[in-house]
Design a protein around this motif. Structure first.
Motif, mmCIF file in Angstrom:
data_model
loop_
_atom_site.group_PDB
_atom_site.id
_atom_site.type_symbol
_atom_site.label_atom_id
_atom_site.label_comp_id
_atom_site.label_asym_id
_atom_site.label_seq_id
_atom_site.Cartn_x
_atom_site.Cartn_y
_atom_site.Cartn_z
ATOM 1 N N THR A 1 11.066 11.740 -7.748
ATOM 2 C CA THR A 1 10.086 11.504 -6.677
ATOM 3 C C THR A 1 10.503 10.284 -5.868
ATOM 4 O O THR A 1 10.838 9.233 -6.438
ATOM 5 C CB THR A 1 8.683 11.285 -7.260
ATOM 6 O OG1 THR A 1 8.306 12.440 -8.019
ATOM 7 C CG2 THR A 1 7.661 11.059 -6.145
ATOM 8 N N ASN B 1 9.521 7.281 -3.669
ATOM 9 C CA ASN B 1 8.369 6.434 -3.361
ATOM 10 C C ASN B 1 8.528 5.842 -1.962
ATOM 11 O O ASN B 1 9.527 5.169 -1.678
ATOM 12 C CB ASN B 1 8.236 5.316 -4.391
ATOM 13 C CG ASN B 1 7.905 5.837 -5.777
ATOM 14 O OD1 ASN B 1 7.119 6.781 -5.914
ATOM 15 N ND2 ASN B 1 8.492 5.231 -6.811
ATOM 16 N N GLU C 1 5.161 15.726 -5.542
ATOM 17 C CA GLU C 1 6.287 15.631 -6.473
ATOM 18 C C GLU C 1 7.569 15.194 -5.776
ATOM 19 O O GLU C 1 8.502 14.694 -6.435
ATOM 20 C CB GLU C 1 6.529 16.978 -7.162
ATOM 21 C CG GLU C 1 5.404 17.439 -8.065
ATOM 22 C CD GLU C 1 4.274 18.090 -7.280
ATOM 23 O OE1 GLU C 1 4.447 18.285 -6.046
ATOM 24 O OE2 GLU C 1 3.215 18.380 -7.870
ATOM 25 N N ASP C 2 7.618 15.356 -4.454
ATOM 26 C CA ASP C 2 8.811 14.976 -3.704
ATOM 27 C C ASP C 2 8.664 13.595 -3.061
ATOM 28 O O ASP C 2 9.600 12.792 -3.114
ATOM 29 C CB ASP C 2 9.108 16.011 -2.612
ATOM 30 C CG ASP C 2 9.372 17.397 -3.189
ATOM 31 O OD1 ASP C 2 9.946 17.467 -4.293
ATOM 32 O OD2 ASP C 2 8.983 18.390 -2.540
ATOM 33 N N HIS D 1 5.954 10.303 -2.754
ATOM 34 C CA HIS D 1 4.728 9.647 -3.215
ATOM 35 C C HIS D 1 4.465 8.435 -2.328
ATOM 36 O O HIS D 1 5.326 7.557 -2.189
ATOM 37 C CB HIS D 1 4.866 9.219 -4.676
ATOM 38 C CG HIS D 1 3.644 8.536 -5.214
ATOM 39 N ND1 HIS D 1 2.442 9.168 -5.378
ATOM 40 C CD2 HIS D 1 3.462 7.237 -5.629
ATOM 41 C CE1 HIS D 1 1.556 8.321 -5.877
ATOM 42 N NE2 HIS D 1 2.159 7.139 -6.027
#
Length: 471
Positions: free
Chosen positions: A57, A59, A181-182, A184
């Motif tokens: 993921t 961020n 999920e990819d 955040h």
């Protein structure tokens, strides 16, 4: 300068959490060597998310600065603001040595890097702000994308307490395509720092002032997946001085004039004319007011209710003046006041409004015939009037001429007395009706003061409660 310091502190914290991975080698500490390394190792990967595996993921941290409030459209329910938007993310596996390459950061063209598709969900119009062509790339692999954004966003505006209203508008930042999920979303810096920085750099000093900014992460859950978002709540307060001077104060002046018009004598025709002039002036004022009031179909502003109450009170006071004036001028044509009305108004209501009734006259009427039992009214028959006026001949002539003249003079005086009593009896009825009119006028004046005071105190309390914001 402030933005650079905040971004530097943010990057240091982020770097300590993730660490460095030496990936780029520069042949010499100059820009050409560094960009040759970018061309070889970084730019070819701009089509994919900068993560080691598809399951990782990314961020993306965000913080913003409110530079100006450009406008609030109540009819379209929209807010126009100008922001500085800063996005920070890390390219996994990218780093270089500052001494070897000659710098710890450099600007690179935006089109040569993968950029997250972060948008504002409340957008209602295209972004017409200047386009930035570069982003900062740090030797820790962090990318700082700082750009201006002109936001025309939807906002549910509540104008019930206009012009003492506080609006809470939401700006939701999140990826348009990528699931949680990819990508955040992370809140970059505390909101108190955002508010302090926004108040330092804000450019507009118009109708709206910034009260507070709050933020919090959220998740948009739909059938196909979840999206990570950051919600910013921008709280604005309207500066009401323009509307107080142009709307509230003139309205208070007019309603005060209408209130003091009750001091004019009700039997004067000028009082009704004065009140009609006030209504015409207030109607012209309301036509001018429409250009300043917000237009929306959701709720009716409290100020509109205030103006409606003021106009209704003016109309009611004019109708009351017409009613009382009619009593004052037509009282001679009315019958005697009913007993119950006289007792109710002249005995009880007159005491309530502090208007004591006039004492009745002590005039005593002498009747030729005794009054009917249960009443105090003298009954004068046509025979009595004829005998008094001398229309019927005497059955027995008086023995002497002097006595005859005295008898005629007595009958004439009695007839005059009876006519005067009848006249005074009508005046008493007229005076009672006029007194009833005065009592009703005084009573409605008191009710007018009570109603207008209660209404205005209630409206002012609602305005004060809504305008006092506690963050």
């Amino acid at each position: 300068m402030t933005k650079v310091k905040i971004a530097g502190l943010f990057l240091i914290t982020f770097s300590l959490l993730h660490g460095f991975v030496a990936a780029l080698n520069c042949t010499s500490p100059n820009p050409k060597a560094l960009f040759d390394a970018f061309e070889k190792e970084l730019f070819p990967r701009k089509l994919l998310r900068p993560v080691k595996s598809f399951s990782d993921t990314l961020n993306v941290s965000i913080y913003l600065t409110l530079v100006g409030v450009l406008g609030v459209n109540e009819k379209a329910q929209s807010l126009t603001t100008f922001l500085w938007q800063v996005l920070v993310w890390k390219i996994e596996g990218l780093s270089w040595d500052e001494k070897e390459c000659g710098t710890n950061r450099t600007s690179v063209p935006r089109e040569n890097l993968w950029i997250p598709d972060v948008i504002i969900s409340e957008f209602m119009d295209e972004d017409k702000s200047p386009k930035t062509s570069y982003v900062y790339l740090y030797n820790s692999g962090h990318v700082v994308d700082d750009k201006p954004v002109r936001v025309v966003s939807s906002c549910r505006l509540v104008i019930y307490t206009f012009p003492f209203d506080i609006q809470n508008c939401t700006l939701t930042f999140g990826s348009y395509l990528h699931f949680a999920e990819d990508i955040h979303m992370i809140d970059g810096i505390p909101t108190d720092q955002i508010v302090a920085q926004s108040r330092q750099v804000i450019q507009t000093r118009g109708e709206w002032e910034l009260v507070d900014i709050k933020a919090g992460p959220s998740t948009l859950e739909i059938t196909v997946g979840n999206y990570s978002e950051i919600k910013y709540f921008i709280i604005l307060r309207r500066r009401p001085i323009l509307y107080v001077i142009n709307l509230l104060i003139p309205s208070c002046f007019l309603i005060t004039l209408d209130l003091f018009s009750f001091l004019l004598p009700p039997e004067s025709v000028d009082r009704a004319s004065f009140k009609m002039t006030l209504i015409i002036g207030y109607t012209v004022f309301l036509l001018h007011m429409n250009d300043l009031l917000p237009i929306t179909g959701n709720t009716t502003p409290l100020m509109n209710i205030y103006f409606s109450i003021s106009l209704a009170l003016m109309v009611a006071s004019t109708l009351e003046t017409v009613f009382v004036t009619n009593i004052q001028f037509s009282s001679t044509q009315y019958n005697a006041v009913p007993r119950w009305l006289s007792v109710l108004v002249l005995r009880y209501l007159a005491v309530v409004v502090c208007l004591p009734s006039k004492k009745k006259s002590n005039r005593v009427t002498v009747c030729l015939q005794p009054p009917v039992r249960g009443t105090n009214t003298c009954i004068i028959s046509s025979r009595d009037l004829q005998s008094i006026s001398g229309d019927t001949p005497q059955e027995k002539p008086p023995p002497e001429p002097a006595l005859e003249e005295l008898a005629k003079l007595g009958r004439d005086l009695t007839a005059i007395r009876l006519q005067m009593d009848k006249h005074f009896q009508g005046n008493i009825t007229s005076e009672e009706w006029k007194m009833i009119g005065l009592v009703i006028d005084r009573l409605l004046f008191g009710l007018y003061i009570i109603f207008i005071s209660t209404s205005f105190i209630t409206i002012l309390s609602l305005w004060y409660a809504s305008y006092t914001y506690i963050g």
